[in-house]
Design an enzyme around this catalytic site. Structure first.
Site, PDB file in Angstrom:
ATOM      1  N   ASP A   9     -29.718  56.160  43.708  1.00  0.00           N
ATOM      2  CA  ASP A   9     -30.044  57.570  43.928  1.00  0.00           C
ATOM      3  C   ASP A   9     -29.856  57.960  45.395  1.00  0.00           C
ATOM      4  O   ASP A   9     -30.206  57.201  46.305  1.00  0.00           O
ATOM      5  CB  ASP A   9     -31.504  57.814  43.521  1.00  0.00           C
ATOM      6  CG  ASP A   9     -31.885  59.278  43.589  1.00  0.00           C
ATOM      7  OD1 ASP A   9     -31.236  60.090  42.901  1.00  0.00           O
ATOM      8  OD2 ASP A   9     -32.820  59.615  44.334  1.00  0.00           O
TER       9      ASP A   9
ATOM     10  N   TYR B  12     -30.626  63.446  52.705  1.00  0.00           N
ATOM     11  CA  TYR B  12     -31.150  62.194  53.245  1.00  0.00           C
ATOM     12  C   TYR B  12     -30.375  61.818  54.511  1.00  0.00           C
ATOM     13  O   TYR B  12     -29.152  61.674  54.485  1.00  0.00           O
ATOM     14  CB  TYR B  12     -31.059  61.056  52.213  1.00  0.00           C
ATOM     15  CG  TYR B  12     -31.932  61.232  50.980  1.00  0.00           C
ATOM     16  CD1 TYR B  12     -32.913  62.227  50.913  1.00  0.00           C
ATOM     17  CD2 TYR B  12     -31.793  60.403  49.877  1.00  0.00           C
ATOM     18  CE1 TYR B  12     -33.705  62.387  49.790  1.00  0.00           C
ATOM     19  CE2 TYR B  12     -32.588  60.547  48.746  1.00  0.00           C
ATOM     20  CZ  TYR B  12     -33.540  61.552  48.703  1.00  0.00           C
ATOM     21  OH  TYR B  12     -34.329  61.714  47.586  1.00  0.00           O
TER      22      TYR B  12
ATOM     23  N   SER C  91     -35.012  68.628  40.016  1.00  0.00           N
ATOM     24  CA  SER C  91     -36.043  67.818  40.658  1.00  0.00           C
ATOM     25  C   SER C  91     -37.172  68.720  41.104  1.00  0.00           C
ATOM     26  O   SER C  91     -36.947  69.662  41.886  1.00  0.00           O
ATOM     27  CB  SER C  91     -35.463  67.057  41.866  1.00  0.00           C
ATOM     28  OG  SER C  91     -36.476  66.290  42.478  1.00  0.00           O
TER      29      SER C  91
ATOM     30  N   GLN D  79     -38.373  42.907  49.616  1.00  0.00           N
ATOM     31  CA  GLN D  79     -39.116  43.925  48.843  1.00  0.00           C
ATOM     32  C   GLN D  79     -38.392  44.212  47.529  1.00  0.00           C
ATOM     33  O   GLN D  79     -39.017  44.391  46.483  1.00  0.00           O
ATOM     34  CB  GLN D  79     -39.253  45.217  49.641  1.00  0.00           C
ATOM     35  CG  GLN D  79     -40.153  45.099  50.869  1.00  0.00           C
ATOM     36  CD  GLN D  79     -40.131  46.359  51.728  1.00  0.00           C
ATOM     37  OE1 GLN D  79     -39.359  47.281  51.495  1.00  0.00           O
ATOM     38  NE2 GLN D  79     -40.982  46.381  52.744  1.00  0.00           N
TER      39      GLN D  79
HETATM   40  N1  LIG Z   1     -36.368  64.007  44.243  1.00  0.00           N
HETATM   41  C1  LIG Z   1     -37.122  63.933  45.319  1.00  0.00           C
HETATM   42  O1  LIG Z   1     -37.585  64.948  45.845  1.00  0.00           O
HETATM   43  C2  LIG Z   1     -37.418  62.588  45.904  1.00  0.00           C
HETATM   44  C3  LIG Z   1     -38.383  62.459  46.912  1.00  0.00           C
HETATM   45  C4  LIG Z   1     -38.640  61.190  47.430  1.00  0.00           C
HETATM   46  C5  LIG Z   1     -37.951  60.089  46.940  1.00  0.00           C
HETATM   47  N2  LIG Z   1     -36.986  60.249  45.972  1.00  0.00           N
HETATM   48  C6  LIG Z   1     -36.197  59.106  45.457  1.00  0.00           C
HETATM   49  O2  LIG Z   1     -37.061  58.041  45.103  1.00  0.00           O
HETATM   50  C7  LIG Z   1     -36.700  56.879  45.843  1.00  0.00           C
HETATM   51  C8  LIG Z   1     -37.925  56.030  46.074  1.00  0.00           C
HETATM   52  O3  LIG Z   1     -38.867  56.774  46.852  1.00  0.00           O
HETATM   53  P1  LIG Z   1     -39.700  56.045  47.971  1.00  0.00           P
HETATM   54  O4  LIG Z   1     -38.784  55.340  48.907  1.00  0.00           O
HETATM   55  O5  LIG Z   1     -40.660  57.035  48.515  1.00  0.00           O
HETATM   56  O6  LIG Z   1     -40.440  54.923  47.072  1.00  0.00           O
HETATM   57  P2  LIG Z   1     -41.817  54.173  47.293  1.00  0.00           P
HETATM   58  O7  LIG Z   1     -41.759  53.010  46.368  1.00  0.00           O
HETATM   59  O8  LIG Z   1     -42.970  55.075  47.150  1.00  0.00           O
HETATM   60  O9  LIG Z   1     -41.784  53.671  48.814  1.00  0.00           O
HETATM   61  C9  LIG Z   1     -40.798  52.763  49.232  1.00  0.00           C
HETATM   62  C10 LIG Z   1     -41.198  52.169  50.576  1.00  0.00           C
HETATM   63  O10 LIG Z   1     -42.384  51.373  50.443  1.00  0.00           O
HETATM   64  C11 LIG Z   1     -42.249  50.158  51.177  1.00  0.00           C
HETATM   65  N3  LIG Z   1     -42.162  49.077  50.195  1.00  0.00           N
HETATM   66  C12 LIG Z   1     -41.431  49.015  49.054  1.00  0.00           C
HETATM   67  N4  LIG Z   1     -41.625  47.875  48.392  1.00  0.00           N
HETATM   68  C13 LIG Z   1     -42.516  47.187  49.117  1.00  0.00           C
HETATM   69  C14 LIG Z   1     -43.136  45.925  48.930  1.00  0.00           C
HETATM   70  N5  LIG Z   1     -42.882  45.172  47.857  1.00  0.00           N
HETATM   71  N6  LIG Z   1     -44.020  45.494  49.876  1.00  0.00           N
HETATM   72  C15 LIG Z   1     -44.300  46.250  50.960  1.00  0.00           C
HETATM   73  N7  LIG Z   1     -43.754  47.461  51.194  1.00  0.00           N
HETATM   74  C16 LIG Z   1     -42.864  47.929  50.275  1.00  0.00           C
HETATM   75  C17 LIG Z   1     -40.941  50.284  51.979  1.00  0.00           C
HETATM   76  O11 LIG Z   1     -41.191  50.959  53.207  1.00  0.00           O
HETATM   77  P3  LIG Z   1     -41.469  50.174  54.604  1.00  0.00           P
HETATM   78  O12 LIG Z   1     -41.057  48.739  54.444  1.00  0.00           O
HETATM   79  O13 LIG Z   1     -40.669  50.902  55.601  1.00  0.00           O
HETATM   80  O14 LIG Z   1     -42.939  50.319  54.849  1.00  0.00           O
HETATM   81  C18 LIG Z   1     -40.133  51.205  51.083  1.00  0.00           C
HETATM   82  O15 LIG Z   1     -39.082  51.860  51.751  1.00  0.00           O
HETATM   83  C19 LIG Z   1     -36.036  57.434  47.101  1.00  0.00           C
HETATM   84  O16 LIG Z   1     -35.199  56.504  47.746  1.00  0.00           O
HETATM   85  C20 LIG Z   1     -35.257  58.574  46.532  1.00  0.00           C
HETATM   86  O17 LIG Z   1     -34.067  58.102  45.924  1.00  0.00           O
HETATM   87  C21 LIG Z   1     -36.722  61.485  45.448  1.00  0.00           C
END
Ligand SMILES: NC(=O)c1ccc[n+]([C@@H]2O[C@H](COP(=O)([O-])OP(=O)(O)OC[C@H]3O[C@@H](n4cnc5c(N)ncnc54)[C@H](OP(=O)(O)O)[C@@H]3O)[C@@H](O)[C@H]2O)c1
Length: 319
Positions: free
Chosen positions: A49, A54, A154, A292
């Site tokens: 995605d 971004y 979205s 991760q």
């Molecule tokens: N449509 C929309 O408006 C919208 C909005 C937001 C996101 N999205 C989509 O959803 C995707 C996922 O969102 P998100 O990145 O916010 O997901 P999330 O799962 O809430 O957060 C991901 C972040 O958490 C940390 N993380 C992930 N796995 C981990 C683990 N096992 N242990 C420790 N830390 C961990 C990492 O950041 P750190 O290591 O930097 O701490 C990672 O970048 C985005 O990439 C995007 O494609 C869409």
């Protein structure tokens, strides 16, 4: 990996997918992005995605270059982008879904990704000033031009999704097929209730975002903001209030024993909780490190562990 049907389409999408928000460019260059995407793909992920906004278009460039480097068969994966926020501060190009912006932006996104087409293009938010008919016709035309294969929404209201579906029905246009809503243990009420008619009556798909609430649901913020986390990144200071919210942190701490009992890390538990909802087509995960990705992909193992007792224990944390 398990695969779920994306709404009423013929696509079988991986139940876990991988997105680039925040990470690509801010935390990952092309090589690092390719390593994380490879870890996800090797675990069976077939949906990546992205969005125009971004890293101001650089996330699309990085993903495109990573895909080139990885050299996967184009037919073996789905890739998306999203339009709405825009890259330029002008009334024609910002926070809009006008036809001119959509058509022109789509071509630019493909150039940045160096792709002939994306599989899914989402309207990243709704623009209530542009009539649903104008948006639907523009998205239909993007598909007719072969620049995208399916379109979705979205964070649209169910009413506006319904309006777009009706325009498409009336004029025999390509209909939107999927919504991309936030969905995690903290932010679930809209997805869990408001969209019911859309999902059931129209078999709309759902690719959900931020399963870990930006990392809060890993427990990594329990003792403050770690220096190497999203919460410490420049320009993401706006997240720190959410990541240090005492009430939320207390809930995260209370979830730890429930996850431990299941044998899952808190990240795996939180992702698996999203997956146990059958309305979810795919949970879009995010990561800044390969380790991760490996950890998060293992969430698949716990999907069937959410017994009524476990669900009750979770509800007692949030009640
Ligand atoms: N449509 C929309 O408006 C919208 C909005 C937001 C996101 N999205 C989509 O959803 C995707 C996922 O969102 P998100 O990145 O916010 O997901 P999330 O799962 O809430 O957060 C991901 C972040 O958490 C940390 N993380 C992930 N796995 C981990 C683990 N096992 N242990 C420790 N830390 C961990 C990492 O950041 P750190 O290591 O930097 O701490 C990672 O970048 C985005 O990439 C995007 O494609 C869409």
């Amino acid at each position: 990996m398990k695969y779920r049907r994306l709404g009423h389409t013929g696509l079988k999408i991986s139940a876990l997918s991988f997105g680039s928000w925040v990470t690509f460019r801010n935390q990952a260059d092309v090589d690092h992005a390719a390593e994380m995407m490879a870890a996800a793909y090797d675990a069976g992920v077939n949906f990546f995605d992205n969005a125009q906004a971004y890293a101001k278009g650089e996330s699309e460039e990085i993903m495109g270059a990573a895909l080139k480097k990885l050299g996967w068969r184009r037919s073996s994966y789905l890739v998306s982008t999203k339009l709405y926020w825009g890259l330029h501060d002008s009334p024609l190009e910002k926070n809009t879904l006008n036809r001119k912006y959509l058509i022109e932006s789509m071509g630019d996104c493909l150039k940045r990704m160096d792709l002939d087409h994306v599989d899914l293009v989402y309207c990243h938010r709704d623009d209530e000033e542009t009539p649903a008919g104008e948006v639907a016709w523009a998205m239909h035309d993007i598909i007719e031009r072969g620049q995208a294969l399916y379109w979705g929404t979205s964070e649209w209201t169910p009413q506006r999704i319904q309006a777009a579906l009706e325009v498409c029905e009336k004029h025999h246009l390509h209909k939107p097929v999927v919504e991309q809503p936030v969905y995690n243990l903290f932010e679930r009420h809209r997805f869990a209730s408001e969209y019911d008619a859309i999902y059931q009556d129209n078999a709309y798909g759902a690719t959900t975002w931020s399963p870990l609430a930006s990392g809060l649901l890993t427990g990594k913020y329990n003792d403050g903001i770690p220096a190497d986390s999203r919460g410490a990144l420049p320009h993401f200071e706006w997240l720190s209030e959410h990541l240090t919210d005492r009430d939320k942190l207390n809930k995260v701490k209370a979830l730890v024993p429930i996850a431990e009992e299941m044998g899952a890390s808190l990240a795996q538990f939180s992702i698996a909780w999203c997956l146990q909802n059958p309305k979810v087509s795919s949970v879009i995960t995010g990561a800044s490190r390969v380790s991760q990705v490996h950890e998060n992909m293992e969430a698949m193992k716990f999907v069937d562990s959410f017994t009524p007792d476990v669900m009750e224990a979770i509800e007692s944390v949030f009640s």
